[in-house]
Scaffold this motif. Sequence first.
Motif, PDB file in Angstrom:
ATOM      1  N   LEU A   1      -5.942  -2.089  -2.614  1.00  0.00           N
ATOM      2  CA  LEU A   1      -5.202  -3.347  -2.715  1.00  0.00           C
ATOM      3  C   LEU A   1      -6.144  -4.525  -2.540  1.00  0.00           C
ATOM      4  O   LEU A   1      -6.069  -5.519  -3.286  1.00  0.00           O
ATOM      5  CB  LEU A   1      -4.108  -3.397  -1.655  1.00  0.00           C
ATOM      6  CG  LEU A   1      -3.400  -4.759  -1.507  1.00  0.00           C
ATOM      7  CD1 LEU A   1      -2.716  -5.176  -2.809  1.00  0.00           C
ATOM      8  CD2 LEU A   1      -2.396  -4.720  -0.360  1.00  0.00           C
TER       9      LEU A   1
ATOM     10  N   ASP B   1       0.839  -1.192   0.000  1.00  0.00           N
ATOM     11  CA  ASP B   1       0.000   0.000   0.000  1.00  0.00           C
ATOM     12  C   ASP B   1       0.875   1.243   0.000  1.00  0.00           C
ATOM     13  O   ASP B   1       2.058   1.195   0.341  1.00  0.00           O
ATOM     14  CB  ASP B   1      -0.912   0.009   1.228  1.00  0.00           C
ATOM     15  CG  ASP B   1      -0.125   0.153   2.515  1.00  0.00           C
ATOM     16  OD1 ASP B   1      -0.238   1.201   3.168  1.00  0.00           O
ATOM     17  OD2 ASP B   1       0.628  -0.785   2.872  1.00  0.00           O
ATOM     18  N   LYS B   2       0.284   2.378  -0.350  1.00  0.00           N
ATOM     19  CA  LYS B   2       1.035   3.615  -0.553  1.00  0.00           C
ATOM     20  C   LYS B   2       1.652   4.162   0.738  1.00  0.00           C
ATOM     21  O   LYS B   2       2.669   4.865   0.691  1.00  0.00           O
ATOM     22  CB  LYS B   2       0.139   4.684  -1.183  1.00  0.00           C
ATOM     23  CG  LYS B   2      -1.026   5.148  -0.341  1.00  0.00           C
ATOM     24  CD  LYS B   2      -1.882   6.161  -1.118  1.00  0.00           C
ATOM     25  CE  LYS B   2      -3.088   6.635  -0.309  1.00  0.00           C
ATOM     26  NZ  LYS B   2      -2.698   7.416   0.863  1.00  0.00           N
TER      27      LYS B   2
ATOM     28  N   LYS C   1      -2.065   3.334  -4.074  1.00  0.00           N
ATOM     29  CA  LYS C   1      -3.123   2.444  -3.599  1.00  0.00           C
ATOM     30  C   LYS C   1      -3.158   2.392  -2.071  1.00  0.00           C
ATOM     31  O   LYS C   1      -2.149   2.114  -1.428  1.00  0.00           O
ATOM     32  CB  LYS C   1      -2.914   1.021  -4.132  1.00  0.00           C
ATOM     33  CG  LYS C   1      -3.125   0.891  -5.628  1.00  0.00           C
ATOM     34  CD  LYS C   1      -2.938  -0.546  -6.093  1.00  0.00           C
ATOM     35  CE  LYS C   1      -3.198  -0.672  -7.595  1.00  0.00           C
ATOM     36  NZ  LYS C   1      -2.993  -2.067  -8.069  1.00  0.00           N
ATOM     37  N   ASP C   2      -4.340   2.651  -1.515  1.00  0.00           N
ATOM     38  CA  ASP C   2      -4.521   2.430  -0.092  1.00  0.00           C
ATOM     39  C   ASP C   2      -4.922   0.965   0.127  1.00  0.00           C
ATOM     40  O   ASP C   2      -5.131   0.224  -0.848  1.00  0.00           O
ATOM     41  CB  ASP C   2      -5.562   3.394   0.486  1.00  0.00           C
ATOM     42  CG  ASP C   2      -6.937   3.252  -0.161  1.00  0.00           C
ATOM     43  OD1 ASP C   2      -7.212   2.208  -0.799  1.00  0.00           O
ATOM     44  OD2 ASP C   2      -7.751   4.177  -0.020  1.00  0.00           O
ATOM     45  N   PRO C   3      -5.028   0.492   1.378  1.00  0.00           N
ATOM     46  CA  PRO C   3      -5.364  -0.912   1.607  1.00  0.00           C
ATOM     47  C   PRO C   3      -6.677  -1.344   0.962  1.00  0.00           C
ATOM     48  O   PRO C   3      -6.790  -2.477   0.472  1.00  0.00           O
ATOM     49  CB  PRO C   3      -5.435  -1.017   3.130  1.00  0.00           C
ATOM     50  CG  PRO C   3      -4.470   0.017   3.615  1.00  0.00           C
ATOM     51  CD  PRO C   3      -4.630   1.153   2.647  1.00  0.00           C
TER      52      PRO C   3
ATOM     53  N   PHE D   1       1.650   0.574  -6.522  1.00  0.00           N
ATOM     54  CA  PHE D   1       1.358   0.564  -5.085  1.00  0.00           C
ATOM     55  C   PHE D   1       1.426   1.957  -4.479  1.00  0.00           C
ATOM     56  O   PHE D   1       0.773   2.227  -3.453  1.00  0.00           O
ATOM     57  CB  PHE D   1       2.312  -0.388  -4.344  1.00  0.00           C
ATOM     58  CG  PHE D   1       3.656   0.180  -3.980  1.00  0.00           C
ATOM     59  CD1 PHE D   1       3.821   0.924  -2.825  1.00  0.00           C
ATOM     60  CD2 PHE D   1       4.772  -0.039  -4.792  1.00  0.00           C
ATOM     61  CE1 PHE D   1       5.062   1.447  -2.481  1.00  0.00           C
ATOM     62  CE2 PHE D   1       6.016   0.473  -4.455  1.00  0.00           C
ATOM     63  CZ  PHE D   1       6.164   1.227  -3.289  1.00  0.00           C
TER      64      PHE D   1
END
Length: 565
Positions: free
Chosen positions: A312, A247-248, A307-309, A304
Amino acid sequence: MKRSILTALLLGLIGSVLLAACSNNNSPSNETGKASPTGTNPASETASSGASETAPADLPAKFDPPVEMSYVSYQFATLKYDKGDDVNNNVWTRMLKDEYGIIANNLWEVPYAQYLQKTDLMIASGDIPDFFVASPTQLRQLYDADMIEDLTDIYANYAPELVRKVQDAAGDYPRKAATIDGKLMGIPFTGVLRESVNGLWVRMDWVKKLGLPEPKTFEDFIALADAFANQDPDGNNKKDTIGLGLDKDLAMTAPFMNTMHAYKSIWTKDADGKLVYSSTLPAMKEALMKLNEMYEKGILDREFVVKDPTKLFEDVTANKVGMFYSAGTAGAYPLQGSKDNDPNVEWKMFPLPAYDDKPGKFQTELDVFHGFWVVKKGAKNPEALLRILEQWLAKFYFNNSDEAHKQFVSGADNDTIWMESPAKMYMPTRNRDFYLLVNEVLAGKTDQSTVPPGVRDILGMIEKYKAGDNQFWGQNLIYGEGGSMGVADYYINNNLYVQNEFITAPLQIMVDRGTNLTKLELDAFTKIITGNQPIDSFDKFVTDWKKQGGDEITEAINEWYTANQ
């Protein structure tokens, strides 16, 4: 998600989500450790009615005249009341009044996301209720303002057996965090972090298709991640699969770093017993270098960084991810969605693969859910809070009665009844303990009639899954034979944890400098992983971190640590 499974899984889900949320700050978790009982049936230690067998003699069986205690609370979106009930009139408040002479009077209730702000305003006004949950920062504010009771003697003289059992199971850290100047100023709202270890989830159908071994070693893990990203495991002739999801905010890099004995954004002891910031240590440089190698080989998701969780997990559900880190309860979300989208998928959770001859230890925060139960200075009968907590534990955890379970925990039409209790604390290993009991029954070692109702609920779902109902696949993945809670059991039994040793509210210097230092760390680590900066830029990050306030924070934290040993 079917009835009853919410009560079986929500606590673990809370723990894993909040752990990820707090992994990038220097303060203890504001929400949700556990050296706890293993393998025994907790319900067998109490009467079938759900009440504890013994309690300190000085705790009244029933307050007469009744004691009225005001409180404030939060609610989750899933909470619902039976017809005619509300926050001040429900099965829990009626039981407390009729059986124990405790009238719980809720002054206000807000959605969970609004609770911290609302209680901040309440504390600032100087008008607080008789009891409520305070965050670590609020605990210190309330103590400094002399607004809350010293509970040292209250706990020593009145704490019932079940409250002591759960507090002891949570270990020393929560009570240390609740102790100021040698006085116990709050009762820890214990959480579930130790059973919420973020193990490695692996697409086993892809493993079998590619003819590769399970990830027992670090080399196995790297080979799998490479193959998942570069050998078209889904067979669509496109390079569109992800070897290892991240994640980011890099929260999900923490388990990877733990594999390599590096720890992200926590305070650990050095050889001299002083606290040091883990992200600045040499082991972190090695872990970042390995992540960069994986990124360059296309093993990590190129996207990634945006992308937050949640995003993902959308990739996981869409069956584009070969491996990712999450808690055991990921079997319910997001993996049930993965199964729904492709009935042929197989997932399995593994401990952190061995990097060398020492097992990876899982980093963990202070294991409290939001904070501590505090009592207003001068409140009548503060020990009544302990009775409320005891009855919550007795009926939610330590109970073999189907009738009590349906009445106070999860009924036919309402699986959120348990949320209505005015006060709660969580058994640190509830889901792990249920896993052990489920597998004892499945192995024929324990009779199903002797286990708690919640365990029987899970056994029923597993039976339906084995009969062909895939909507219960996720519950079997968590609690069934070889289930993910077995990984939690492995970590708990072997005490494979590295605790963040900083367990109090953020110090003022951390408040002043923390935001900039957190951004400095995230930017530096992201650039190293993606190759936008060379690995040696880690040394510059450490230097900058120290100059921009890190050294001052380290000095202040060690002063606190020395004073509180």
